[in-house]
Design a protein around this motif. Structure first.
Motif, short mmCIF file in Angstrom:
data_model
loop_
_atom_site.label_atom_id
_atom_site.label_comp_id
_atom_site.label_asym_id
_atom_site.label_seq_id
_atom_site.Cartn_x
_atom_site.Cartn_y
_atom_site.Cartn_z
N UNK A 33 0.85 -1.18 0.00
CA UNK A 33 0.00 0.00 0.00
C UNK A 33 0.89 1.24 0.00
N UNK A 34 0.40 2.30 -0.62
CA UNK A 34 1.16 3.54 -0.65
C UNK A 34 0.97 4.31 0.66
N UNK A 35 2.04 4.93 1.11
CA UNK A 35 1.96 5.83 2.26
C UNK A 35 1.42 7.17 1.77
N UNK A 36 0.17 7.49 2.12
CA UNK A 36 -0.44 8.74 1.67
C UNK A 36 -0.03 9.89 2.58
N UNK A 37 -0.17 11.14 2.12
CA UNK A 37 0.17 12.28 2.97
C UNK A 37 -0.62 12.30 4.28
N UNK A 38 -1.91 11.95 4.24
CA UNK A 38 -2.71 11.99 5.46
C UNK A 38 -2.21 10.98 6.49
N UNK A 39 -1.89 9.77 6.04
CA UNK A 39 -1.37 8.75 6.96
C UNK A 39 0.03 9.15 7.44
N UNK A 40 0.84 9.71 6.55
CA UNK A 40 2.17 10.17 6.95
C UNK A 40 2.06 11.25 8.03
N UNK A 41 1.06 12.12 7.91
CA UNK A 41 0.86 13.16 8.93
C UNK A 41 0.51 12.55 10.27
N UNK B 28 5.35 15.85 8.58
CA UNK B 28 4.90 14.93 7.54
C UNK B 28 5.95 14.82 6.44
N UNK B 29 6.53 15.95 6.06
CA UNK B 29 7.52 15.95 4.99
C UNK B 29 8.73 15.11 5.36
N UNK B 30 9.15 15.14 6.62
CA UNK B 30 10.31 14.35 7.04
C UNK B 30 10.00 12.87 7.02
N UNK B 31 8.77 12.48 7.32
CA UNK B 31 8.39 11.08 7.22
C UNK B 31 8.43 10.63 5.76
N UNK B 32 7.98 11.51 4.86
CA UNK B 32 8.03 11.18 3.44
C UNK B 32 9.46 11.07 2.93
N UNK B 33 10.38 11.77 3.59
CA UNK B 33 11.79 11.64 3.26
C UNK B 33 12.36 12.84 2.56
N UNK B 34 13.37 13.46 3.14
CA UNK B 34 14.04 14.59 2.51
C UNK B 34 14.76 14.12 1.24
N UNK C 285 3.50 25.64 3.91
CA UNK C 285 4.40 25.16 4.95
C UNK C 285 3.63 24.37 6.01
N UNK C 286 2.42 24.83 6.33
CA UNK C 286 1.56 24.07 7.24
C UNK C 286 1.19 22.73 6.61
N UNK C 287 0.91 22.74 5.33
CA UNK C 287 0.56 21.51 4.61
C UNK C 287 1.69 20.49 4.72
N UNK C 288 2.91 20.92 4.42
CA UNK C 288 4.04 20.01 4.46
C UNK C 288 4.39 19.57 5.87
N UNK C 289 4.02 20.38 6.85
CA UNK C 289 4.24 20.01 8.23
C UNK C 289 3.18 19.06 8.77
N UNK C 290 2.08 18.88 8.03
CA UNK C 290 1.01 18.00 8.47
C UNK C 290 -0.04 18.68 9.32
N UNK C 291 0.04 20.03 9.45
CA UNK C 291 -0.95 20.78 10.23
C UNK C 291 -1.99 21.33 9.26
N UNK C 292 -2.92 20.48 8.86
CA UNK C 292 -3.88 20.85 7.84
C UNK C 292 -4.91 21.85 8.37
N UNK C 293 -5.31 21.70 9.62
CA UNK C 293 -6.26 22.64 10.21
C UNK C 293 -5.66 24.04 10.29
N UNK D 79 -6.65 21.42 -1.15
CA UNK D 79 -5.61 20.43 -0.88
C UNK D 79 -5.52 20.15 0.62
N UNK D 80 -5.51 21.20 1.42
CA UNK D 80 -5.47 21.03 2.88
C UNK D 80 -6.69 20.27 3.37
N UNK D 81 -7.86 20.62 2.86
CA UNK D 81 -9.10 19.98 3.31
C UNK D 81 -9.11 18.50 2.96
N UNK D 82 -8.61 18.16 1.79
CA UNK D 82 -8.61 16.76 1.37
C UNK D 82 -7.78 15.87 2.26
N UNK D 83 -6.85 16.46 2.99
CA UNK D 83 -5.96 15.66 3.83
C UNK D 83 -6.35 15.65 5.30
#
Length: 392
Positions: free
Chosen positions: A45-53, A63-69, A199-207, A242-246
């Protein structure tokens, strides 16, 4: 461990093992199922951004660091160090004279490299461009000069976010906002807010990102008019969907996403074709974001339905948008069991923007899963394996 040598799911497994945690422990801390985590780590299964967050929080990462620099090209290390230095020296203009027309030409070249995803070339010219734009802004002290500097910081944010260098991305959006506040520039302020929400998106803080977007939309609606207002509101709504979808709560995510989709569609009616001013907005880019948002909401069939006329939608858009959309289509096809279709769209993404495809976390992740699930020898898998550095 977080480099482009590992696709996101494999990077996650490495991060978990570095801490000596079991899958059951991490799954419990992140409130995800052990079965899902296991499938992600082994490549089913693919690691999605929402699960990575969700997984990033107990790991103490973004979230970005989990996805990998992503690592820079071998000969680009000095350019990256020079860019970091230029960002630090935001209030230290040079003493020599700079010419506004030359900076404008260099900025246009940087935008072209960004849109064409020529990452190595972009990184090579950014340090000098940033220093020159800084010097001009301080010496000329005009709206245009500060707006130009803000645009350069937006590009710095873009390249940092693409590589998941979140320290630089966070600093770039702070500098961008500072630059645009030196002289009143409502359109520039909207673009800065869009990047800050990124930047909030990549950090996983969608709200938190949605809060930034909504506040900026209100400001743009009151300070701009005509196509400028439609452009600013539209770009902000693309970030909002994009933020809402995650969002983890998919019911809330759907409500928020549909609100931003409707607002973006209304703004897009002002344009026959997409505008490329700082960012890209119009009916075509709105359609690509709707596709991605449907996918993030867990509706791959709806995403693919939105892509029925994808060649027309992508016609004329820059490679940065074409490649990311092809990757999203590949992810949707993987979700519905169309592995051959997923591989075909990954191949198209590699063809239009190879430098982006190599570092794009979802492109790498979809390829990892496709190659894991394929049960027959495939020359295209072998070719992309060699290009991406992901072993089969």
């Amino acid at each position: 461990m977080s480099t482009t040598e590992l696709a996101p799911g494999a990077n996650l497994a490495a991060l978990r093992k570095e801490r000596g945690w079991s899958q059951a422990y991490l799954a419990r801390k992140a409130s995800v199922s052990v079965s899902l985590l296991s499938k992600i780590e082994v490549g089913d299964r693919a690691l999605t951004p929402a699960v990575a967050a969700a997984l990033s929080k107990p790991l103490g990462l973004t979230m970005a660091e989990v996805l990998g620099k992503a690592a820079v090209a071998r000969d680009s290390g000095e350019h990256l160090a020079a860019l970091r230095s230029a960002v630090r020296d935001y209030d230290l203009p040079a003493q020599h004279e700079v010419h506004g027309d030359r900076i404008a030409t260099a900025l246009e070249t940087a935008r072209r490299f960004r849109d064409d995803v020529q990452l190595t070339q972009l990184l090579a010219i950014l340090p000098k461009l940033l220093r020159d734009a800084t010097t001009l802004a301080h010496s000329a002290n005009t709206v245009e000069a500060w707006a130009g500097l803000s645009d350069v910081y937006s590009i710095v944010y873009w390249i940092a976010a693409r590589h998941r260098w979140m320290d630089m991305a966070d600093l770039a959006v702070t500098r961008q906002r500072w630059a645009v506040e030196q002289r009143a520039n409502p359109l520039g302020a909207a673009m800065a807010a869009r990047d800050r929400a990124g930047a909030y998106l990549n950090g996983g803080d969608f709200e938190g990102g949605l809060t930034i977007v909504d506040r900026a939309i209100t400001a743009a609606q009151s300070s701009l008019s005509g196509q400028d207002r439609a452009f600013a509101v539209g770009v902000l709504n693309l970030r909002g969907m994009t933020l809402a979808g995650r969002l983890r709560d998919k019911a809330e995510g759907k409500r928020e996403a549909e609100r931003h989709v409707a607002s973006a569609a209304a703004a897009a009616e002002w344009f026959d074709r997409d505008w490329n001013r700082h960012m890209i907005f119009g009916p075509q880019n709105t359609a690509t974001h709707v596709l991605a948002t449907r996918l993030d909401l867990g509706k791959p069939h709806e995403a693919l339905s939105a892509a029925e006329d994808i060649d027309t939608v992508l016609d004329g858009l820059p490679p940065t948008r074409v490649a990311s959309t092809r990757i999203n289509m590949a992810r949707a096809q993987l979700d519905v069991g169309d592995r051959d279709g997923a591989l075909e769209n990954l191949t198209l993404a590699w063809g239009v923007a190879p430098q982006m495809a190599r570092i794009h976390p979802m492109g790498r992740e979809v390829f990892r899963v496709v190659s894991s699930l394929h049960r027959r020898s495939n020359p295209e898998l072998l070719r992309l394996s060699k290009l991406s550095g992901i072993t089969l």
